[in-house]
Structure formats: C-alpha cells, structure tokens
Design a protein around this motif. Sequence first.
Motif, PDB file in Angstrom:
ATOM      1  N   GLU A   1       0.829  -1.207   0.000  1.00 59.91           N
ATOM      2  CA  GLU A   1       0.000   0.000   0.000  1.00 59.91           C
ATOM      3  C   GLU A   1       0.863   1.257   0.000  1.00 59.91           C
ATOM      4  O   GLU A   1       0.510   2.258  -0.641  1.00 59.91           O
ATOM      5  CB  GLU A   1      -0.937  -0.029   1.201  1.00 59.91           C
TER       6      GLU A   1
ATOM      7  N   ARG B   1      -6.051  -2.441  -9.696  1.00 58.78           N
ATOM      8  CA  ARG B   1      -5.303  -1.987  -8.526  1.00 58.78           C
ATOM      9  C   ARG B   1      -6.191  -1.989  -7.282  1.00 58.78           C
ATOM     10  O   ARG B   1      -5.783  -2.479  -6.219  1.00 58.78           O
ATOM     11  CB  ARG B   1      -4.758  -0.574  -8.768  1.00 58.78           C
ATOM     12  N   ALA B   2      -7.385  -1.449  -7.422  1.00 60.90           N
ATOM     13  CA  ALA B   2      -8.306  -1.391  -6.288  1.00 60.90           C
ATOM     14  C   ALA B   2      -8.690  -2.794  -5.822  1.00 60.90           C
ATOM     15  O   ALA B   2      -8.780  -3.060  -4.619  1.00 60.90           O
ATOM     16  CB  ALA B   2      -9.550  -0.583  -6.670  1.00 60.90           C
TER      17      ALA B   2
ATOM     18  N   ASN C   1       1.991   1.580  -3.516  1.00 62.06           N
ATOM     19  CA  ASN C   1       0.797   1.968  -4.272  1.00 62.06           C
ATOM     20  C   ASN C   1       1.032   1.970  -5.787  1.00 62.06           C
ATOM     21  O   ASN C   1       0.623   2.900  -6.485  1.00 62.06           O
ATOM     22  CB  ASN C   1       0.299   3.343  -3.804  1.00 62.06           C
TER      23      ASN C   1
ATOM     24  N   ARG D   1      -8.067  -4.395  -2.054  1.00 63.29           N
ATOM     25  CA  ARG D   1      -9.245  -4.816  -1.296  1.00 63.29           C
ATOM     26  C   ARG D   1      -9.190  -6.307  -0.967  1.00 63.29           C
ATOM     27  O   ARG D   1      -9.440  -6.715   0.177  1.00 63.29           O
ATOM     28  CB  ARG D   1     -10.506  -4.508  -2.105  1.00 63.29           C
TER      29      ARG D   1
END
Length: 236
Positions: free
Chosen positions: A131, A186-187, A134, A191
């Motif tokens: 994260e 990516r999201a 990123n 998640r």
Amino acid sequence: MAETSAFKAEPPEGIDPIGASSEGASLYELIREDIIEGRLAANERLVVTDLARRHGTSTNPVREALQLLRGEGFVTFVANRGARVRPIDQDFVRDIYEIGVLIEPALTRWFVNMATGEDIAELERLQGLIEENNFADIVRHSELDTAFHTVMYQRHYNRHAAELWWKHREVLRAVSRRFSFTLARRAAIMREHRELIAHVKAGNADEAADLISRHVEGSGRHVLEQMRARNAARAG
C-alpha cells in the motif's frame, strides 16, 4: 522502505527458483525475455549453435536454458525437429492461470488452518509495504505481491504443489510485465488482500479459499484483457 533492488521475493523453502548453473540461469533469463518481447518469434526454431554464438557462450548452457524454458512452457521440443518458441498467446496465459485457480484454494485453506500470529504479522507488514508503494514502482509491487502469497504457501507439506505454484507464478509475472495495471485491478488487489488477511485472522478457511480463487482468476483475466487490447490495437 527498502529500495527496489534490495527486495526480491524468494521461492518457498526447498524450491530452487531456477535450478541451473549460473551461466545457464543467465541465458534462461535472456532467452525468456526475447520470447516474451517477441524478439524470438512464435514457432521460430531455436538452434543451439546459433544461440550460443549470439550470446558468446558454449552450447551446454544453451541446452540447459532451453530445458528450463521447456519446463515452463516457453519452448517446445519436437522429435527430429528440435526446439521452437511456443506462442505466448491467450491460450498459454489462460492455461497457466486456470491451474492456479485449481491449486491455490487448496494451499490457502491449509494455510488458514495452520497460520500463526507471526504469519499474520508478516502478511500485514507486506501489505503495508504494498500500500505504501501503491503501484508507483511496478517491479517492487510484483516482488512484494509475490512475497505476500509466498507466506501462505511456503510451509505447505505438498512440495510439488508449492513448486508448481511458484513456477507458474514466475511465468505470469514475466508475461504481465508488458502491461500496466488498470485502476480497477489496482483497487481489487488492495481490497482482496485486506479481505484475505481478515479471513486468515478469523480462521475462515473456506471463505479465504473462495476469495483466492477469485483473486487468481481476476489476475489472469486482467492479463488476457490487456493482451486482447494490444492485439486489437495492432490489428487496427
């Protein structure tokens, strides 16, 4: 945070990442890159003496590298016709990730039932680094993501399954380097990793196995969609 060059994912303990001499391993990397980037065309014949001459080496390391590439599916051997480049097409990628969809849930289910506090802490540490990065450094993301999943599979008693996972993971990593991550993918990665950690903490083995199946399939489909888009752009 460590520099990208200082962090490299390692295979599960007891599994040789390449299994070759240093010269054979180096040629393996070079020839594999030429295949993935199309410098060696699909179905092109791979002549050992020509490759040795191109890379300034003897024929033995070339033969060693070709056998490694055969094991990963990048090269095929036909009796009396020698080695040829296997097309790195959508069927190739689909076959690789579908095997992952089959075996990774079983590996994950076992891990959830065996996970320790140290395992969970390591997953959270690696996810924190993922994260923090990123996707700014794609190579670093790939290494951290591989290390994240290795935590779950590295102690599994079925070493054949763990080795198969590692080899196929490395193939998909090599192929996917040609493409960028969409915002949606990516999201989803962020998640699903967080959801997976939560399932491990709660001991939800079946839920974690179902999630990893979707996670692997999502990664494979993402690469396929990128390949289709690239092929359409070239055709258009």
